[in-house]
Write a protein that holds these residues in place. Structure first.
Motif, PDB file in Angstrom:
ATOM      1  N   MET A   5       0.723  -1.152   0.166  1.00 40.11           N
ATOM      2  CA  MET A   5      -0.165   0.059  -0.060  1.00 40.11           C
ATOM      3  C   MET A   5       0.913   1.160  -0.116  1.00 40.11           C
ATOM      4  O   MET A   5       0.671   2.204  -0.726  1.00 40.11           O
ATOM      5  CB  MET A   5      -1.023   0.031   1.211  1.00 40.11           C
ATOM      6  N   THR A   6       1.780   1.410   1.045  1.00 45.93           N
ATOM      7  CA  THR A   6       2.665   2.643   1.093  1.00 45.93           C
ATOM      8  C   THR A   6       3.437   2.721  -0.284  1.00 45.93           C
ATOM      9  O   THR A   6       3.579   3.728  -0.660  1.00 45.93           O
ATOM     10  CB  THR A   6       3.663   2.303   2.176  1.00 45.93           C
ATOM     11  N   GLN A   7       3.970   1.651  -0.967  1.00 48.76           N
ATOM     12  CA  GLN A   7       4.691   1.943  -2.213  1.00 48.76           C
ATOM     13  C   GLN A   7       3.816   2.444  -3.315  1.00 48.76           C
ATOM     14  O   GLN A   7       4.308   3.223  -3.930  1.00 48.76           O
ATOM     15  CB  GLN A   7       5.545   0.438  -2.373  1.00 48.76           C
ATOM     16  N   LYS A   8       2.640   1.748  -3.287  1.00 42.80           N
ATOM     17  CA  LYS A   8       1.775   2.479  -4.614  1.00 42.80           C
ATOM     18  C   LYS A   8       1.426   3.910  -4.124  1.00 42.80           C
ATOM     19  O   LYS A   8       1.559   4.574  -5.128  1.00 42.80           O
ATOM     20  CB  LYS A   8       0.467   1.474  -4.306  1.00 42.80           C
ATOM     21  N   ILE A   9       1.467   4.409  -3.027  1.00 40.94           N
ATOM     22  CA  ILE A   9       1.057   5.613  -2.819  1.00 40.94           C
ATOM     23  C   ILE A   9       2.355   6.389  -3.211  1.00 40.94           C
ATOM     24  O   ILE A   9       2.203   7.525  -3.746  1.00 40.94           O
ATOM     25  CB  ILE A   9       0.683   5.980  -1.347  1.00 40.94           C
ATOM     26  N   LEU A  10       3.302   6.032  -2.702  1.00 42.22           N
ATOM     27  CA  LEU A  10       4.687   6.898  -2.988  1.00 42.22           C
ATOM     28  C   LEU A  10       5.044   7.001  -4.684  1.00 42.22           C
ATOM     29  O   LEU A  10       5.488   7.845  -5.075  1.00 42.22           O
ATOM     30  CB  LEU A  10       5.753   6.307  -2.237  1.00 42.22           C
ATOM     31  N   ALA A  11       4.804   5.576  -5.071  1.00 42.91           N
ATOM     32  CA  ALA A  11       4.980   5.787  -6.697  1.00 42.91           C
ATOM     33  C   ALA A  11       4.089   6.719  -7.453  1.00 42.91           C
ATOM     34  O   ALA A  11       4.430   7.193  -8.381  1.00 42.91           O
ATOM     35  CB  ALA A  11       4.570   4.400  -7.242  1.00 42.91           C
ATOM     36  N   SER A  12       2.666   6.856  -6.921  1.00 42.41           N
ATOM     37  CA  SER A  12       1.845   7.674  -7.566  1.00 42.41           C
ATOM     38  C   SER A  12       1.998   8.900  -7.395  1.00 42.41           C
ATOM     39  O   SER A  12       1.828  10.086  -8.015  1.00 42.41           O
ATOM     40  CB  SER A  12       0.333   7.534  -6.995  1.00 42.41           C
ATOM     41  N   HIS A  13       2.648   9.547  -6.191  1.00 40.00           N
ATOM     42  CA  HIS A  13       3.330  11.015  -5.946  1.00 40.00           C
ATOM     43  C   HIS A  13       4.631  11.439  -6.453  1.00 40.00           C
ATOM     44  O   HIS A  13       4.896  12.426  -6.519  1.00 40.00           O
ATOM     45  CB  HIS A  13       3.205  10.923  -4.243  1.00 40.00           C
ATOM     46  N   SER A  14       5.129  10.407  -7.183  1.00 42.07           N
ATOM     47  CA  SER A  14       6.388  10.435  -7.652  1.00 42.07           C
ATOM     48  C   SER A  14       6.628  10.334  -9.173  1.00 42.07           C
ATOM     49  O   SER A  14       7.640  10.535  -9.687  1.00 42.07           O
ATOM     50  CB  SER A  14       7.439   9.398  -7.157  1.00 42.07           C
TER      51      SER A  14
END
Length: 420
Positions: A5-14
């Protein structure tokens, strides 16, 4: 390999299709938070760097909560500096006496965080907002300064621990008991710079209040953040609070986790963390020899209306034991008003407690409950390090509101069943 979950959010914001643990990324932020202790340092750095504008006046939140109402000249000066900055840059979300609350209770309550968002705050317990499916984490004041100007931050993508929750909650058990049990299992460095991600059928047993408490204390296991998947419980909480569009992110089936920890709620009882670390988790049933002189019920961890309700249910028609001081701190003005409306305030006063305006005061040994040498306190706060609440030879025992209330009545660490 899939993403957490965390990695998906960070990917989307990067602006990336995928990220992996250990990768350095620059991410856009949805919210930047500071309080009356950390914001002045950030403001000084902001000015020193020559910044002349903020990235978005609607996405910066300044909450005066640690030493508010001001306890001395220094705290008054710090708040004045924050107040001036907020006025100069037309910061929309500035909270001071009369409107403030303890920051990590106030932001979710006001709908300032939502699923899928990326939030940083110059306070370690910013990880609270994972309860609603956001990535949120604490940073230093220098990072806050840069973020206020640019709306971005650098991260090393964390690896993750999967926490499977099953079973049903026993009477009087709450999120505080669950997170203390988890920290007791893995230790205060068991999730160091990792994401604690929660799954399992047992999540249906956890209210948003429980989840906020659990996420809040992810940092006490060393976690970078704690996060829950968005479900119907989350959606019901957000209804009427968050009107903007948001996105829920779910872990891939093949997401990689460093380890898996199982928590069966059937086995979780009321729990107390003994001095001087949150990992020293023990049953609340074995504390009759631990005499106490104070209870504190409140903080960003346990100052919500559900926490006030749990305490009121125990304290009703009871009185604190001789020699025990009781300090009740609703986390926001809304919670304060609701306590009066429901009659909880009268219950607290009748039991011999005082009821304070929202403040972090006693949690960090600031004011409103400092301990002297040799004194012991059962507190619903989040840390019990040496000297955390006062004298280095005082002791803090972390517990839920129900356990704290029962202990105040008995004068020693007590399970709620002992008074109900």
């Amino acid at each position: 390999m899939g993403m957490t979950m965390t990695q998906k959010i960070l990917a989307s914001h990067s602006g990336l299709s995928e990220v992996h643990s250990g990768q350095l990324i620059q991410s856009k932020l949805d919210l930047v938070l500071g309080n009356d202790i950390t914001s002045p340092v950030a403001i000084n750095e902001f000015n020193s760097a020559g910044f002349s504008k903020v990235f978005d006046k609607d996405k910066i939140v300044l909450v005066m909560d640690h030493f508010v109402p001001n306890k001395d000249i220094k705290s008054a000066t710090q708040c004045k500096q924050c107040r001036t900055f907020a006025k100069n840059f037309n910061i929309t979300h500035y909270y001071d006496v009369g409107t403030m609350g303890i920051e990590h209770a106030l932001l979710p309550e006001q709908g300032l965080v939502a699923p899928g968002e990326a939030v940083i705050g110059a306070d370690s317990h910013t990880c609270t907002y994972g309860a609603v499916g956001a990535f949120s984490t604490g940073v230093g004041s220098t990072d806050m300064a840069a973020a206020m100007a640019t709306g971005q931050a650098w991260f090393k993508v964390p690896s993750a621990i999967k926490v499977n929750i099953s079973g049903k909650k026993r009477p009087y058990v709450s999120g505080k008991d669950i997170i203390l049990t988890l920290i007791g299992k893995i230790g205060v460095d068991g999730a160091l710079y990792k994401s604690l991600e929660f799954f399992g059928d047992g999540l249906r047993e956890l209210t948003i209040a429980d989840r906020l408490t659990v996420s809040n204390m992810a940092i006490e296991a060393g976690g970078k953040n704690g996060i829950f998947p968005v479900d119907d419980i989350t959606r019901e909480y957000l209804k009427g609070r968050v009107e903007r569009n948001w996105t829920a992110y779910y872990a891939d089936d093949d997401a990689e986790y460093d380890t898996v920890v199982d928590i069966n709620l059937d086995d979780v009882d009321c729990t107390v963390a003994y001095p001087h670390l949150p990992e020293n988790a023990k049953s609340a049933r074995g504390g009759h020899d631990v005499k106490i002189v104070q209870i504190v019920i409140g903080s960003c961890t346990n100052g919500k209306i559900e926490d006030m309700e749990a305490a009121a249910n125990i304290l009703k028609n009871h009185h604190l034991a001789d020699g025990v001081r009781g300090i009740i701190i609703p986390a926001t003005m809304s919670v304060y008003r609701e306590c009066m409306k429901r009659g909880y305030t009268d219950i607290f006063l009748d039991a011999g407690c005082i009821v304070s305006t929202p403040t972090c005061g006693p949690c960090l040994g600031g004011y409103m409950g400092i301990l002297a040498e040799g004194e012991r306190c059962v507190s619903t706060t989040n840390r019990n390090f040496v000297g955390r609440m006062g004298h280095v030879k005082s002791e803090v025992y972390l517990a839920s509101p129900a356990v704290a209330a029962a202990s105040g009545i008995k004068g020693y660490i007590a399970h709620p069943e002992e008074v109900m």
